[in-house]
Design a protein around this motif. Sequence first.
Motif, PDB file in Angstrom:
ATOM      1  N   TYR A   1      13.829  25.095  15.347  1.00 25.89           N
ATOM      2  CA  TYR A   1      13.876  26.592  15.360  1.00 25.89           C
ATOM      3  C   TYR A   1      14.961  27.154  16.139  1.00 25.89           C
ATOM      4  CZ  TYR A   1      12.559  31.553  14.786  1.00 25.89           C
ATOM      5  OH  TYR A   1      12.533  32.863  14.363  1.00 25.89           O
ATOM      6  N   THR A   2      16.379  26.945  15.637  1.00 29.32           N
ATOM      7  CA  THR A   2      17.515  27.359  16.486  1.00 29.32           C
ATOM      8  C   THR A   2      18.235  28.592  15.720  1.00 29.32           C
ATOM      9  OG1 THR A   2      18.706  25.543  15.183  1.00 29.32           O
ATOM     10  CG2 THR A   2      17.617  24.847  17.178  1.00 29.32           C
ATOM     11  N   ASP A   3      19.163  28.877  16.472  1.00 25.42           N
ATOM     12  CA  ASP A   3      19.979  29.889  15.982  1.00 25.42           C
ATOM     13  C   ASP A   3      20.774  29.495  14.575  1.00 25.42           C
ATOM     14  OD1 ASP A   3      19.396  31.563  17.955  1.00 25.42           O
ATOM     15  OD2 ASP A   3      21.233  31.345  19.053  1.00 25.42           O
ATOM     16  N   ALA A   4      21.103  28.026  14.763  1.00 26.73           N
ATOM     17  CA  ALA A   4      21.814  27.452  13.474  1.00 26.73           C
ATOM     18  C   ALA A   4      20.660  27.615  12.304  1.00 26.73           C
ATOM     19  CB  ALA A   4      22.126  25.971  13.773  1.00 26.73           C
TER      20      ALA A   4
ATOM     21  N   LEU B   1      18.310  29.485  11.893  1.00 24.75           N
ATOM     22  CA  LEU B   1      17.792  30.880  11.288  1.00 24.75           C
ATOM     23  C   LEU B   1      19.056  31.495  10.256  1.00 24.75           C
ATOM     24  CD1 LEU B   1      16.405  32.417  14.677  1.00 24.75           C
ATOM     25  CD2 LEU B   1      15.228  32.253  12.385  1.00 24.75           C
ATOM     26  N   HIS B   2      20.418  31.136  11.114  1.00 24.53           N
ATOM     27  CA  HIS B   2      21.349  31.505  10.292  1.00 24.53           C
ATOM     28  C   HIS B   2      21.570  31.078   8.948  1.00 24.53           C
ATOM     29  CE1 HIS B   2      25.618  31.084   8.840  1.00 24.53           C
ATOM     30  NE2 HIS B   2      25.989  32.276   9.241  1.00 24.53           N
TER      31      HIS B   2
ATOM     32  N   ILE C   1      11.836  36.725  13.183  1.00 24.83           N
ATOM     33  CA  ILE C   1      12.795  37.536  12.693  1.00 24.83           C
ATOM     34  C   ILE C   1      11.867  39.093  12.324  1.00 24.83           C
ATOM     35  CG2 ILE C   1      14.114  38.488  10.800  1.00 24.83           C
ATOM     36  CD1 ILE C   1      15.362  36.024  12.372  1.00 24.83           C
TER      37      ILE C   1
ATOM     38  N   GLU D   1      11.834  42.561  17.376  1.00 23.49           N
ATOM     39  CA  GLU D   1      12.256  41.106  17.867  1.00 23.49           C
ATOM     40  C   GLU D   1      12.407  40.985  19.274  1.00 23.49           C
ATOM     41  OE1 GLU D   1      15.330  37.516  16.188  1.00 23.49           O
ATOM     42  OE2 GLU D   1      14.835  39.464  14.871  1.00 23.49           O
TER      43      GLU D   1
END
Length: 300
Positions: free
Chosen positions: A94-97, A99-100, A263, A286
């Motif tokens: 569960y990283t920004d990558a 999620l993007h 989110i 969030e």
Amino acid sequence: MAEPAFVRLAIEEGAVYVESSDADTGPETPFAIASIGKTFTAVAILRLVERGALSLEAQVADLVSAQIAADLHGLPGMRLHHLLSMTSGLPDYYTDAWLHDALEEPDRFQTATVALRHAAREAPLFRPGSAFDYSNTNYLLLGLILERVTGKSYADVMHEEVLAPAGLSDSFVFGSRPLPEIFARGHPDRELIRQYYSGHGFGDGGIISTPRDVVSFYVALLGLRQLLSEPSLLKLQADPLGAAYGMGLEVEGSIVGHAGGDIGYSSDVRMDLETGDIAVYLIASEGADTSWPRDRLTRE
């Protein structure tokens, strides 16, 4: 800008306290409860352990597909209880990558097996059982194990093993049914939020619930003790490495519960095992400060 929808619900010495953001938001309003759902997943696993369908000492590599085991560097020495207690050493998917990718192309990336590939990019953090690290990958894998062992979807397992036995009529794994029209009502990113929560919910936090249902779950589990045997409840609350974490449950003395965030939503629930008092805070924002339940029960 309008205040985000929220509900604060507490039951103390039998008295009910409710505070909400507006007249249209209350204990029956649906929220994404994020990592509060980890406790639900842990309960389902322990119920299967009680029936002999799983063993806490089982090798994780034997419980997942050969491809998943290979992608995760073979999972050597990793047992089922390591996933439950966050002592596996698996890095977090569960990283920004991720999620993007999930928000840009949900049909392609918002699946458990694809999400695991983000964790597979890194080597294990430590030898299983030697340390603690909070990683969502543990509970994503547990969701897949539930599916593999039962031959059913994670949503169906949750319904049969947790939601129905606890009497949670307004809770479900997102992606398994259409979202209620009131879900994310008034949220500034409503369209994006509803798109994300129309995708697949995973074992690490894939449940939509209401404040009332969250309270009912904790009462059924730790108050009435209807969902697990006493030995299993002790395992659920055991903190093997002194990290204030049991099996899908944050443990601080007599106060137990779990916080969450995903989110568009933040969440927290706490129960005092000595008094039976419970407090839950769900908010459609969030990264919100969700310390209210703990503060309420400890009077800080």
